[in-house]
Motif scaffolding. Sequence first.
Motif: not given
Lengths: 157, 429
Positions: B419-421, B139, B112, B132, B125, B135-136, B128
């Motif tokens: 955690c900041h975006f 997770l 991530m 994908g 994101i 990322v899956e 993904a």
Amino acid sequence: MRRSCVIGLGNPDRGDDGLGHAALRLLAGTVAADITLLQRNAAGPGLLDDWRDFDKVILVDAAAGPNPGQIHRLEATSPGLPMPLAPGSTHGLGLAETLALAKALGRLPPQLVIYAMEGADYSFGAALSPAVAAAMPRLAVRLRAQLRVQSPVPAGT
Amino acid sequence: MTARRIAVDYMSRVEGETALDLEIKDGTVTSAQLRIFEAPRLFEALLRGRSYAEAPDITARICGICPVAYQMSAVHAMEDALGTRVEGQLSALRRLLYCGEWIESHALHVVMLHAPDFLGFDDAIAMAGQHGTMVEAGLALKKAGNHVLRVLGGREIHPVNVRVGGFYRLPTPDELAPLADELREARTHAKTLLRWVAGFAFPAYERDYEFVALRHARDYPFNEGRITSSRGLNIPAHAFSDEFEERHVAHSTALHAVLKRRGSYLVGPLARYNLNFDRLPGEIQDLARAAGLGPVCRNPFQSIIVRAVELVYACDEALRLIAAYDMPPHPALPLTPRAGIGHGCTEAPRGLLYHRYALSADGSIANATIVPPTSQNQLSIEEDLRDVAQGALALEDERLRALCEQTIRNYDPCISCSCHFLKLSVRGR
């Protein structure tokens, strides 16, 4: 038969952040027995597993805003995800990012509606603020109505 | 004179609040500062006067990603002060809990936080859509690691079941069994991730770091071992302050730790791997070689491969510990408070984490010192930034800034536990 679940998000020990869980308590016993009610402390990738088996998902969360008790209804599948509703800081993904991730991975449920109510007080250990507590029955009525509809109702209802 | 400034006012995909400032004059990087403006958190002061028994729960609150590391260093330091030692199955359960934390923390960082840098995406994101499956996998690994924390620790974030002397409640073998199924799947995901990250393009950059990590007589280190370095350091935890010191710097609310005699050093997966390659099982060594790593890796960008290797290892090790679990008769050793000083050093996902406590006769904490991995790596981060940027000045601002951010993320810095975006800005003159 479409399977439905309501997910209440928030920390019940942080004042109005507990409104999601409080909404579930109002729904318990007053909605059909096959409707699943889930308490979660925060949004995040875990939601993708939570809603894996459901056709209809309703998320209930607190939102920042100037009018405590005001209810907002958002369609997660509509274009333009509600990114401004993302929490300022978490260990992981906020609600908007979680929805964006689910969309990118093709893991949004067929129907996903968000009910966000503006809160006033997020103090440690506080109860719901008067404005939010007063608006809770109205929120419950809207959630029950949402659970009864078979397809997404138009925005603004 | 030409001057150029590369600034990242708010770093994303790191834990906490930090900014980067790079000053370039006449083609030379004159200053590289990691400005940490996270508010001071004062944990060492607020531990004073509290009972020794509260340390694991209070220090766990320092970090939501690596609370177990704080709990482990705290309990080992307290047991040192109280003159006792936890062994056997209680010690094995601690190692299992730590495996869970490495798995959830590394999976988060590899997939991530760090992978988007190598593939040119703003965040996971955006990544993904094309990746994908990975990322899956990340997770699923994170979920498996969290599950270990929940079963052993009572909950995923800030576990509540760790106790000086052992645990409050022991898991039954039946409670551990479902973890094994999930970890077997997680292991497959970890191997998939390892193959994926091994194929990334890595900047050709190496530096002759002094690597510092624990080293144990037999095992790849989690909770036990001596503090060793690639330049011959070999000391027990209680000699930490003889060799290391923390210094205040004006641009950071975090202290900079240095080796008194040699300055900057590096802790974390790269250091652990380089000092303990021979402690990894043969199969894991083979996987590392197949991923392009030798027994020593000096390219900090390849730390993502090392994290993936440690992910596979942590899954294996957790499975081994679960298979060998034999529920002990008591969840914790009996303890008697006494005056004393105790030291504890363990391997947090991001590297060496040192705790020191002085206890009064009633077991209350007289003073506490906590040296987290990120404060130890700050100087190395800034030195990397200066070097990497110097070699890449031909890049336009945006590419150079992205490379600098990637350089910082090599360390998975945990500035606090948020955690900041991102908000980025570039100011050039």
